[in-house]
Design a protein around this motif. Structure first.
Motif, PDB file in Angstrom:
ATOM      1  N   ALA A   1      35.602  45.231  50.349  1.00  0.00           N
ATOM      2  CA  ALA A   1      35.347  46.585  49.874  1.00  0.00           C
ATOM      3  C   ALA A   1      33.922  46.943  50.254  1.00  0.00           C
ATOM      4  CB  ALA A   1      35.561  46.669  48.373  1.00  0.00           C
ATOM      5  N   SER A   2      33.637  48.220  50.170  1.00  0.00           N
ATOM      6  CA  SER A   2      32.273  48.637  50.482  1.00  0.00           C
ATOM      7  C   SER A   2      31.315  48.062  49.447  1.00  0.00           C
ATOM      8  CB  SER A   2      32.187  50.160  50.495  1.00  0.00           C
ATOM      9  OG  SER A   2      32.590  50.692  49.246  1.00  0.00           O
ATOM     10  N   PRO A   3      30.111  47.652  49.870  1.00  0.00           N
ATOM     11  CA  PRO A   3      29.139  47.092  48.919  1.00  0.00           C
ATOM     12  C   PRO A   3      28.875  48.051  47.770  1.00  0.00           C
ATOM     13  CG  PRO A   3      28.423  46.717  51.172  1.00  0.00           C
ATOM     14  CD  PRO A   3      29.601  47.638  51.263  1.00  0.00           C
ATOM     15  N   GLY A   4      28.797  47.476  46.552  1.00  0.00           N
ATOM     16  CA  GLY A   4      28.547  48.286  45.370  1.00  0.00           C
ATOM     17  C   GLY A   4      29.778  48.996  44.834  1.00  0.00           C
ATOM     18  N   SER A   5      30.994  48.580  45.271  1.00  0.00           N
ATOM     19  CA  SER A   5      32.212  49.255  44.804  1.00  0.00           C
ATOM     20  C   SER A   5      32.475  49.020  43.327  1.00  0.00           C
ATOM     21  CB  SER A   5      33.429  48.781  45.611  1.00  0.00           C
ATOM     22  OG  SER A   5      33.361  49.255  46.932  1.00  0.00           O
ATOM     23  N   GLY A   6      31.896  47.974  42.748  1.00  0.00           N
ATOM     24  CA  GLY A   6      32.069  47.748  41.317  1.00  0.00           C
ATOM     25  C   GLY A   6      33.101  46.695  40.999  1.00  0.00           C
ATOM     26  N   GLN A   7      33.701  46.813  39.815  1.00  0.00           N
ATOM     27  CA  GLN A   7      34.548  45.752  39.284  1.00  0.00           C
ATOM     28  C   GLN A   7      36.037  46.043  39.489  1.00  0.00           C
ATOM     29  OE1 GLN A   7      33.388  45.509  35.198  1.00  0.00           O
ATOM     30  NE2 GLN A   7      31.386  44.604  35.640  1.00  0.00           N
ATOM     31  N   PHE A   8      36.782  44.932  39.702  1.00  0.00           N
ATOM     32  CA  PHE A   8      38.235  44.991  39.863  1.00  0.00           C
ATOM     33  C   PHE A   8      38.850  43.858  39.052  1.00  0.00           C
ATOM     34  CE2 PHE A   8      36.487  47.006  43.557  1.00  0.00           C
ATOM     35  CZ  PHE A   8      37.353  48.033  43.870  1.00  0.00           C
ATOM     36  N   MET A   9      40.025  44.131  38.476  1.00  0.00           N
ATOM     37  CA  MET A   9      40.794  43.089  37.803  1.00  0.00           C
ATOM     38  C   MET A   9      41.823  42.563  38.791  1.00  0.00           C
ATOM     39  SD  MET A   9      39.490  42.718  34.846  1.00  0.00           S
ATOM     40  CE  MET A   9      40.715  41.631  34.127  1.00  0.00           C
ATOM     41  N   VAL A  10      41.920  41.231  38.913  1.00  0.00           N
ATOM     42  CA  VAL A  10      42.786  40.580  39.900  1.00  0.00           C
ATOM     43  C   VAL A  10      43.802  39.709  39.171  1.00  0.00           C
ATOM     44  CG1 VAL A  10      42.861  39.055  41.898  1.00  0.00           C
ATOM     45  CG2 VAL A  10      40.876  40.562  41.548  1.00  0.00           C
ATOM     46  N   GLU A  11      45.039  39.771  39.634  1.00  0.00           N
ATOM     47  CA  GLU A  11      46.112  38.942  39.077  1.00  0.00           C
ATOM     48  C   GLU A  11      46.901  38.357  40.230  1.00  0.00           C
ATOM     49  OE1 GLU A  11      50.230  39.947  36.982  1.00  0.00           O
ATOM     50  OE2 GLU A  11      48.513  40.493  35.719  1.00  0.00           O
ATOM     51  N   ILE A  12      47.011  37.020  40.281  1.00  0.00           N
ATOM     52  CA  ILE A  12      47.721  36.336  41.357  1.00  0.00           C
ATOM     53  C   ILE A  12      48.917  35.601  40.778  1.00  0.00           C
ATOM     54  CG2 ILE A  12      47.557  34.575  43.171  1.00  0.00           C
ATOM     55  CD1 ILE A  12      44.595  35.181  43.382  1.00  0.00           C
ATOM     56  N   ASP A  13      50.098  35.881  41.349  1.00  0.00           N
ATOM     57  CA  ASP A  13      51.351  35.225  40.929  1.00  0.00           C
ATOM     58  C   ASP A  13      51.614  35.376  39.434  1.00  0.00           C
ATOM     59  OD1 ASP A  13      51.727  34.453  43.537  1.00  0.00           O
ATOM     60  OD2 ASP A  13      50.860  32.459  43.260  1.00  0.00           O
ATOM     61  N   GLY A  14      51.207  36.515  38.853  1.00  0.00           N
ATOM     62  CA  GLY A  14      51.465  36.768  37.442  1.00  0.00           C
ATOM     63  C   GLY A  14      50.636  35.928  36.500  1.00  0.00           C
ATOM     64  N   GLY A  15      49.581  35.288  37.008  1.00  0.00           N
ATOM     65  CA  GLY A  15      48.757  34.446  36.170  1.00  0.00           C
ATOM     66  C   GLY A  15      47.740  35.232  35.361  1.00  0.00           C
ATOM     67  N   GLU A  16      46.782  34.529  34.758  1.00  0.00           N
ATOM     68  CA  GLU A  16      45.770  35.153  33.921  1.00  0.00           C
ATOM     69  C   GLU A  16      44.880  36.063  34.770  1.00  0.00           C
ATOM     70  OE1 GLU A  16      43.988  35.849  30.235  1.00  0.00           O
ATOM     71  OE2 GLU A  16      45.755  34.627  30.702  1.00  0.00           O
ATOM     72  N   PRO A  17      44.733  37.342  34.397  1.00  0.00           N
ATOM     73  CA  PRO A  17      43.873  38.237  35.174  1.00  0.00           C
ATOM     74  C   PRO A  17      42.406  37.795  35.095  1.00  0.00           C
ATOM     75  CG  PRO A  17      45.352  39.474  33.724  1.00  0.00           C
ATOM     76  CD  PRO A  17      45.424  38.039  33.305  1.00  0.00           C
ATOM     77  N   PHE A  18      41.674  38.018  36.191  1.00  0.00           N
ATOM     78  CA  PHE A  18      40.236  37.734  36.201  1.00  0.00           C
ATOM     79  C   PHE A  18      39.513  38.874  36.903  1.00  0.00           C
ATOM     80  CE2 PHE A  18      42.112  35.808  39.934  1.00  0.00           C
ATOM     81  CZ  PHE A  18      41.247  36.149  40.971  1.00  0.00           C
ATOM     82  N   LYS A  19      38.213  38.954  36.669  1.00  0.00           N
ATOM     83  CA  LYS A  19      37.419  40.081  37.156  1.00  0.00           C
ATOM     84  C   LYS A  19      36.539  39.655  38.325  1.00  0.00           C
ATOM     85  CE  LYS A  19      35.373  42.453  33.986  1.00  0.00           C
ATOM     86  NZ  LYS A  19      34.347  42.817  32.980  1.00  0.00           N
ATOM     87  N   ILE A  20      36.421  40.542  39.292  1.00  0.00           N
ATOM     88  CA  ILE A  20      35.457  40.358  40.376  1.00  0.00           C
ATOM     89  C   ILE A  20      34.558  41.576  40.412  1.00  0.00           C
ATOM     90  CG2 ILE A  20      36.988  38.886  41.758  1.00  0.00           C
ATOM     91  CD1 ILE A  20      37.590  41.341  43.485  1.00  0.00           C
ATOM     92  N   ASN A  21      33.369  41.435  41.008  1.00  0.00           N
ATOM     93  CA  ASN A  21      32.387  42.516  41.006  1.00  0.00           C
ATOM     94  C   ASN A  21      31.731  42.608  42.384  1.00  0.00           C
ATOM     95  OD1 ASN A  21      30.643  44.535  40.236  1.00  0.00           O
ATOM     96  ND2 ASN A  21      29.178  43.165  39.259  1.00  0.00           N
ATOM     97  N   PHE A  22      31.910  43.750  43.028  1.00  0.00           N
ATOM     98  CA  PHE A  22      31.250  44.000  44.310  1.00  0.00           C
ATOM     99  C   PHE A  22      29.875  44.607  44.028  1.00  0.00           C
ATOM    100  CE2 PHE A  22      35.553  43.559  45.815  1.00  0.00           C
ATOM    101  CZ  PHE A  22      35.429  43.032  47.089  1.00  0.00           C
ATOM    102  N   THR A  23      28.865  43.752  44.147  1.00  0.00           N
ATOM    103  CA  THR A  23      27.487  44.219  43.978  1.00  0.00           C
ATOM    104  C   THR A  23      27.018  44.863  45.280  1.00  0.00           C
ATOM    105  OG1 THR A  23      26.517  42.151  44.741  1.00  0.00           O
ATOM    106  CG2 THR A  23      27.145  42.263  42.409  1.00  0.00           C
ATOM    107  N   PRO A  24      25.839  45.469  45.306  1.00  0.00           N
ATOM    108  CA  PRO A  24      25.331  46.061  46.552  1.00  0.00           C
ATOM    109  C   PRO A  24      25.213  45.085  47.708  1.00  0.00           C
ATOM    110  CG  PRO A  24      24.120  46.916  44.684  1.00  0.00           C
ATOM    111  CD  PRO A  24      24.992  45.837  44.155  1.00  0.00           C
ATOM    112  N   SER A  25      25.263  43.785  47.426  1.00  0.00           N
ATOM    113  CA  SER A  25      25.154  42.810  48.508  1.00  0.00           C
ATOM    114  C   SER A  25      26.492  42.159  48.857  1.00  0.00           C
ATOM    115  CB  SER A  25      24.153  41.714  48.112  1.00  0.00           C
ATOM    116  OG  SER A  25      24.592  41.053  46.929  1.00  0.00           O
ATOM    117  N   ASP A  26      27.589  42.596  48.204  1.00  0.00           N
ATOM    118  CA  ASP A  26      28.911  42.000  48.451  1.00  0.00           C
ATOM    119  C   ASP A  26      29.793  42.956  49.238  1.00  0.00           C
ATOM    120  OD1 ASP A  26      28.428  39.641  46.973  1.00  0.00           O
ATOM    121  OD2 ASP A  26      28.804  40.736  45.098  1.00  0.00           O
TER     122      ASP A  26
END
Length: 448
Positions: A74-99
């Motif tokens: 994603a574009s740097p600084g896009s912010g936070q997303f909730m991710v779920e893989i194979d119906g498992g426990e959701p987790f959060k990722i964060n695109f900072t200005p350097s990601d």
């Protein structure tokens, strides 16, 4: 819309959201945002097909793939997303200005996988308690769904897989909790209900864009005008045998025979029988009776084994009278799963049970009941003659011995075994009798 893409040790790059295989592998596959294998839900700005913008929290991308790893760009600084893989426990990722690229998983087992990425909001971090919607009724995937700010009724229905064929579009209800933290008096109100009408998945009667709140319960009712086909079967000596869909709720066996073209000249109408499947109410009643019989400790006059009947049972009918009197009590109303069988003429009678040799003999209208018993060698020693009964081809049962019909079965039950008295029991009775005699003589002497 296809939702599958094979990935093997690959990674990809998108401007906003990207779903990929593993990064750093020998093979790489980039999946662009416009790829038809990605399914989107929510509000998206498609000014640039290579860099779509998620314009509202809860906007989601879904993707099925095969591979050992997956990353998202994603574009740097896009912010936070909730991710779920194979119906498992959701987790959060964060695109900072350097990601610009984040690995979501790098050691997945072989086989197909599912990925779900949703644009997150501040609330996930500040207030991580569970909040969700419940949707029930005529939707493809009823259940409880995570709460997302500003989610509308239309969004939730799409997330639940859309409406089923039998859904009522004129009656969709939302039940809402009552929340008034400043209330100082009790109330008899239990909830709040909102009613909507839909067309093509959009609200046409009610508040358009109605925003859901945590713990809302959405109920999509079944349309009263929707009926799935209810099939019955007719076989045997009819012109057009096979499955037929019931046309109305009170359709009878005479109607079915008529739709099947009538019976053939070889049909033995008197022997026709109807097989029926137990419905939920009948199964529940049977289970209750069985439970009560077991609790009674076996002292009930009905044997528990006799109550254990199959889910399919015979309905005693008289098709000859039903065809002669359509709509009468003889003309049984059909229900889904019924099977009507019209046999050929059967020229035999079967004798079973407590006879010397169970046998099947030719039927003759000049024979009496005793003649058939004699052709089976007569009664056995333990035969209970008074309880003999006859089962007819149409499922009817009778103890009238003067009514023998072709194809019937004569059943002679067995007497209950009662063991005789042994030597010990006889000695005990004799001793008791002698004691009583002695006592009586003593009383007589005292009375003189």
């Amino acid at each position: 819309m296809p939702l599958s893409r094979r990935l093997t040790d690959v990674c990809a790059a998108l401007l906003l959201v990207l779903l990929t295989g593993a990064c750093g592998g020998a093979r790489r596959l980039d999946v662009k945002p416009s790829d038809p294998s990605i399914l989107y839900m929510g509000r998206i700005l498609w000014a640039d097909s290579l860099a779509p913008k998620f314009t509202w929290p809860g906007t989601t991308a879904m993707f099925n793939f095969e591979g050992s790893a997956v990353a998202m760009a994603a574009s740097p600084g896009s912010g936070q997303f909730m991710v779920e893989i194979d119906g498992g426990e959701p987790f959060k990722i964060n695109f900072t200005p350097s990601d610009s690229l984040i690995t979501l998983a790098d050691s997945l087992p072989a086989g197909p996988h599912s990925l779900r990425v949703a644009y997150a909001i501040e609330g996930y971090e500040k207030n991580p308690e569970f909040r969700g919607f419940t949707i029930s009724g005529e939707v493809a995937q009823p259940g409880t769904y995570p709460y997302v700010e500003e989610m509308t009724l239309e969004d939730l229905i799409v997330q639940a897989g859309g409406l089923l064929d039998g859904a009522s579009t004129v009656r969709v209800e939302i039940a809402r909790r009552l929340k008034d933290p400043q209330s100082t008096t009790a109330s008899n109100r239990l909830g709040q209900v909102f009613t909507f009408s839909l067309k093509d998945g959009l609200v046409v009667d009610g508040t358009q864009g109605f925003v859901l709140e945590p713990f809302d319960v959405v109920a999509v009712r079944k349309s009263p005008g929707y009926q799935e086909q209810r099939m019955v079967t007719i076989s045997g000596e009819v012109v057009f045998s096979g499955e037929y869909a019931l046309l109305h709720k009170n359709e009878r066996i005479s109607d079915l025979v008529k739709r099947a073209g009538g019976v053939t000249s070889d049909a033995y109408i008197r022997g026709s029988r109807l097989m029926r499947q137990m419905n939920e109410e009948e199964r529940a009643l049977r289970d209750d009776v069985l439970r009560m019989a077991r609790l009674d400790g076996g002292s009930d006059s009905l044997s528990v084994e006799k109550l254990r009947e199959n889910d399919t049972y015979t309905v005693g009918i008289e098709l000859e009278k039903a065809l002669a009197n359509p709509g009468s009590d003889y003309d049984v109303v059909l229900r889904e799963g019924d099977r009507l069988f019209v046999p050929e003429y059967v020229s035999t009678v079967k004798i079973v049970g407590e006879v010397m040799r169970p046998n099947t003999v030719l039927y003759s209208k000049n024979k009496k009941y005793k003649d058939y018993i004699d052709q089976a060698g007569g009664y056995a020693v333990r035969a209970k003659k008074s309880r003999t009964y006859i089962v007819y081809m149409n499922g009817m049962i009778s103890r009238r011995k003067n009514r023998i019909e072709p194809g019937c079965e004569i059943i002679v039950p067995r007497k209950r075994f009662r063991p005789g008295l042994g030597v010990t029991e006889i000695m005990g009775l004799a001793t008791s009798a002698a004691s009583l005699g002695t006592m009586a003589a003593s009383i007589a002497n005292l009375a003189k």
